[in-house]
Scaffold this motif. Sequence first.
Motif, PDB file in Angstrom:
ATOM      1  N   ARG A   1      -2.971   4.317  -0.449  1.00 36.43           N
ATOM      2  CA  ARG A   1      -3.733   4.073   0.778  1.00 36.43           C
ATOM      3  C   ARG A   1      -3.628   5.195   1.807  1.00 36.43           C
ATOM      4  O   ARG A   1      -4.661   5.669   2.313  1.00 36.43           O
ATOM      5  CB  ARG A   1      -3.319   2.710   1.369  1.00 36.43           C
ATOM      6  CG  ARG A   1      -3.809   1.574   0.485  1.00 36.43           C
ATOM      7  CD  ARG A   1      -3.311   0.218   0.952  1.00 36.43           C
ATOM      8  NE  ARG A   1      -1.872   0.078   0.839  1.00 36.43           N
ATOM      9  CZ  ARG A   1      -1.236  -1.081   0.855  1.00 36.43           C
ATOM     10  NH1 ARG A   1      -1.903  -2.202   1.004  1.00 36.43           N
ATOM     11  NH2 ARG A   1       0.073  -1.135   0.737  1.00 36.43           N
TER      12      ARG A   1
ATOM     13  N   ARG B   1       4.169   3.659   8.367  1.00 39.46           N
ATOM     14  CA  ARG B   1       2.775   3.993   8.054  1.00 39.46           C
ATOM     15  C   ARG B   1       2.057   4.564   9.278  1.00 39.46           C
ATOM     16  O   ARG B   1       1.156   5.398   9.145  1.00 39.46           O
ATOM     17  CB  ARG B   1       2.041   2.761   7.528  1.00 39.46           C
ATOM     18  CG  ARG B   1       2.489   2.392   6.123  1.00 39.46           C
ATOM     19  CD  ARG B   1       1.848   1.116   5.631  1.00 39.46           C
ATOM     20  NE  ARG B   1       2.318   0.801   4.288  1.00 39.46           N
ATOM     21  CZ  ARG B   1       2.265  -0.396   3.730  1.00 39.46           C
ATOM     22  NH1 ARG B   1       1.753  -1.420   4.409  1.00 39.46           N
ATOM     23  NH2 ARG B   1       2.713  -0.580   2.515  1.00 39.46           N
TER      24      ARG B   1
ATOM     25  N   SER C   1      -2.152  -0.064  -3.634  1.00 38.95           N
ATOM     26  CA  SER C   1      -1.169   0.017  -2.540  1.00 38.95           C
ATOM     27  C   SER C   1      -0.603   1.422  -2.358  1.00 38.95           C
ATOM     28  O   SER C   1      -0.511   1.919  -1.240  1.00 38.95           O
ATOM     29  CB  SER C   1      -0.013  -0.953  -2.804  1.00 38.95           C
ATOM     30  OG  SER C   1      -0.500  -2.266  -2.887  1.00 38.95           O
TER      31      SER C   1
ATOM     32  N   THR D   1      -5.262  -5.474   2.346  1.00 43.44           N
ATOM     33  CA  THR D   1      -3.975  -6.185   2.505  1.00 43.44           C
ATOM     34  C   THR D   1      -2.889  -5.214   3.008  1.00 43.44           C
ATOM     35  O   THR D   1      -1.777  -5.187   2.506  1.00 43.44           O
ATOM     36  CB  THR D   1      -3.526  -6.906   1.204  1.00 43.44           C
ATOM     37  OG1 THR D   1      -3.390  -5.962   0.119  1.00 43.44           O
ATOM     38  CG2 THR D   1      -4.508  -7.976   0.801  1.00 43.44           C
TER      39      THR D   1
ATOM     40  N   TYR E   1      -0.874  -5.726  -8.469  1.00 46.95           N
ATOM     41  CA  TYR E   1      -0.308  -7.081  -8.579  1.00 46.95           C
ATOM     42  C   TYR E   1      -0.853  -7.806  -9.802  1.00 46.95           C
ATOM     43  O   TYR E   1      -0.175  -8.640 -10.385  1.00 46.95           O
ATOM     44  CB  TYR E   1      -0.587  -7.879  -7.302  1.00 46.95           C
ATOM     45  CG  TYR E   1       0.140  -7.278  -6.115  1.00 46.95           C
ATOM     46  CD1 TYR E   1       1.522  -7.346  -6.042  1.00 46.95           C
ATOM     47  CD2 TYR E   1      -0.549  -6.611  -5.118  1.00 46.95           C
ATOM     48  CE1 TYR E   1       2.215  -6.767  -4.986  1.00 46.95           C
ATOM     49  CE2 TYR E   1       0.126  -6.032  -4.050  1.00 46.95           C
ATOM     50  CZ  TYR E   1       1.502  -6.107  -3.995  1.00 46.95           C
ATOM     51  OH  TYR E   1       2.186  -5.542  -2.958  1.00 46.95           O
TER      52      TYR E   1
ATOM     53  N   SER F   1      -0.371  -3.851   5.499  1.00 46.81           N
ATOM     54  CA  SER F   1       0.478  -4.248   6.621  1.00 46.81           C
ATOM     55  C   SER F   1       0.680  -3.095   7.591  1.00 46.81           C
ATOM     56  O   SER F   1       0.909  -1.955   7.183  1.00 46.81           O
ATOM     57  CB  SER F   1       1.849  -4.691   6.118  1.00 46.81           C
ATOM     58  OG  SER F   1       1.734  -5.800   5.279  1.00 46.81           O
TER      59      SER F   1
ATOM     60  N   LYS G   1      -8.923  -3.533  -2.313  1.00 47.27           N
ATOM     61  CA  LYS G   1      -8.358  -3.840  -3.624  1.00 47.27           C
ATOM     62  C   LYS G   1      -9.486  -4.368  -4.507  1.00 47.27           C
ATOM     63  O   LYS G   1     -10.490  -4.878  -3.997  1.00 47.27           O
ATOM     64  CB  LYS G   1      -7.264  -4.900  -3.495  1.00 47.27           C
ATOM     65  CG  LYS G   1      -6.099  -4.510  -2.606  1.00 47.27           C
ATOM     66  CD  LYS G   1      -5.349  -3.346  -3.189  1.00 47.27           C
ATOM     67  CE  LYS G   1      -4.142  -2.980  -2.349  1.00 47.27           C
ATOM     68  NZ  LYS G   1      -2.956  -3.764  -2.603  1.00 47.27           N
TER      69      LYS G   1
ATOM     70  N   THR H   1       5.058 -10.609  -3.261  1.00 51.32           N
ATOM     71  CA  THR H   1       4.210  -9.939  -2.272  1.00 51.32           C
ATOM     72  C   THR H   1       3.802 -10.994  -1.246  1.00 51.32           C
ATOM     73  O   THR H   1       4.409 -12.077  -1.185  1.00 51.32           O
ATOM     74  CB  THR H   1       2.994  -9.216  -2.898  1.00 51.32           C
ATOM     75  OG1 THR H   1       2.347  -8.470  -1.846  1.00 51.32           O
ATOM     76  CG2 THR H   1       1.992 -10.162  -3.533  1.00 51.32           C
ATOM     77  N   ASP H   2       2.780 -10.718  -0.457  1.00 48.31           N
ATOM     78  CA  ASP H   2       2.351 -11.643   0.592  1.00 48.31           C
ATOM     79  C   ASP H   2       1.853 -12.954  -0.014  1.00 48.31           C
ATOM     80  O   ASP H   2       1.168 -12.949  -1.051  1.00 48.31           O
ATOM     81  CB  ASP H   2       1.227 -11.000   1.409  1.00 48.31           C
ATOM     82  CG  ASP H   2       1.616  -9.611   1.881  1.00 48.31           C
ATOM     83  OD1 ASP H   2       2.812  -9.390   2.124  1.00 48.31           O
ATOM     84  OD2 ASP H   2       0.727  -8.748   1.955  1.00 48.31           O
TER      85      ASP H   2
ATOM     86  N   SER I   1       4.276  -0.581  -1.656  1.00 45.80           N
ATOM     87  CA  SER I   1       4.037  -1.790  -0.858  1.00 45.80           C
ATOM     88  C   SER I   1       5.271  -2.113  -0.018  1.00 45.80           C
ATOM     89  O   SER I   1       6.395  -1.758  -0.384  1.00 45.80           O
ATOM     90  CB  SER I   1       3.708  -2.976  -1.766  1.00 45.80           C
ATOM     91  OG  SER I   1       4.868  -3.405  -2.460  1.00 45.80           O
ATOM     92  N   THR I   2       5.054  -2.824   1.094  1.00 41.25           N
ATOM     93  CA  THR I   2       6.185  -3.242   1.928  1.00 41.25           C
ATOM     94  C   THR I   2       7.089  -4.253   1.210  1.00 41.25           C
ATOM     95  O   THR I   2       8.305  -4.179   1.362  1.00 41.25           O
ATOM     96  CB  THR I   2       5.704  -3.819   3.281  1.00 41.25           C
ATOM     97  OG1 THR I   2       4.670  -4.774   3.024  1.00 41.25           O
ATOM     98  CG2 THR I   2       5.145  -2.735   4.168  1.00 41.25           C
ATOM     99  N   PRO I   3       6.548  -5.188   0.403  1.00 39.78           N
ATOM    100  CA  PRO I   3       7.454  -6.133  -0.276  1.00 39.78           C
ATOM    101  C   PRO I   3       8.416  -5.436  -1.248  1.00 39.78           C
ATOM    102  O   PRO I   3       9.596  -5.813  -1.325  1.00 39.78           O
ATOM    103  CB  PRO I   3       6.498  -7.063  -1.037  1.00 39.78           C
ATOM    104  CG  PRO I   3       5.209  -6.968  -0.302  1.00 39.78           C
ATOM    105  CD  PRO I   3       5.141  -5.565   0.202  1.00 39.78           C
TER     106      PRO I   3
ATOM    107  N   TYR J   1      -1.846  -7.742   8.818  1.00 39.18           N
ATOM    108  CA  TYR J   1      -2.808  -6.845   8.171  1.00 39.18           C
ATOM    109  C   TYR J   1      -3.642  -6.099   9.207  1.00 39.18           C
ATOM    110  O   TYR J   1      -4.239  -6.698  10.111  1.00 39.18           O
ATOM    111  CB  TYR J   1      -3.772  -7.646   7.282  1.00 39.18           C
ATOM    112  CG  TYR J   1      -3.167  -8.183   6.007  1.00 39.18           C
ATOM    113  CD1 TYR J   1      -1.857  -7.905   5.635  1.00 39.18           C
ATOM    114  CD2 TYR J   1      -3.940  -8.987   5.152  1.00 39.18           C
ATOM    115  CE1 TYR J   1      -1.326  -8.407   4.454  1.00 39.18           C
ATOM    116  CE2 TYR J   1      -3.409  -9.495   3.964  1.00 39.18           C
ATOM    117  CZ  TYR J   1      -2.106  -9.201   3.627  1.00 39.18           C
ATOM    118  OH  TYR J   1      -1.593  -9.697   2.456  1.00 39.18           O
TER     119      TYR J   1
END
Length: 273
Positions: free
Chosen positions: A90, A112, A87, A105, A177, A107, A43, A194-195, A156-158, A222
């Motif tokens: 990737r 994935r 994100s 970052t 973000y 996950s 990032k 997010t994280d 993203s996962t969030p 991660y």
Amino acid sequence: MRTARTLQVLARSWAVLAAAFAMTALCTACSAHDSGKITIGVKFDQPGLSVKKPDGTLGGFDVDVARYVAARLGYGPDRIAWIEAPSGQREMLLRNGQVDYLVATYSITDSRRQKVDFAGPYLLTGQSLLVRADNTDITGTASLQRHKKLCSVSGSTPAQRIKDRYPGVQLQRYDTYSACVEALRNGAIDAVTTDDVILAGYSAQNPGAFKLVGERFSQELYGIGVRKGNDGLRQRINDALEEMERDGSWRAAFVDNFGPAGFAVPEPPPIER
Ligand code: GLU
């Protein structure tokens, strides 16, 4: 005499061939092979984790991990080509061979894992919420259900977790973000998710502007993303991570980068061989 020379030449050619073979085995998807560089995706806009500074240099925990691993693979700092890895891009960057590995970052998840492989994990964190410092009505995930505008990032996962589990939330997906944080600052949205290590980085960078609220509501491990099936590289990265943890560099990187955000140093998560 002549035989000795011939042998010498032969030995040299074998050495060259063996080196070439080792390079190919190391990164079958090396995008910057010709330049003799390794290409790493990170990032560019996440303070504490990975940020591109005004002078063009990169810094943060993910960058320290990426550099340590590169050094163990034989690539010093001047032989790294950095690529921005948002994100949502990737998996694509790995599948297209545009990067050799990703420290972004990222996950580790089962979905994935269908598309890419992961070395590590090298950090455990979890999803949380960031609001403006003067906000009083958002105290955790429950308060989001009242049609709050929540920002997260595509791919993203969030963002996926909010979509799946909190249907009452107005989720807005941005590309980065930092764009979410700007929208939070100017009032276009109510919270960013997010994280927590990422959110804490923005909070530390803008003293007095934001605060984290509620508990972690997920576990994010991660991993370092590699192209699917590149097990040789994955194992070598795992060796490097183990070494980083053993020689104290992992701890030093954690303190340097997350100290300002106030995190106590945890134990690194066990590496999955
Ligand atoms: N760790 C989460 C993920 O991989 C969120 C952080 C990010 O989007 O980079 O999706």
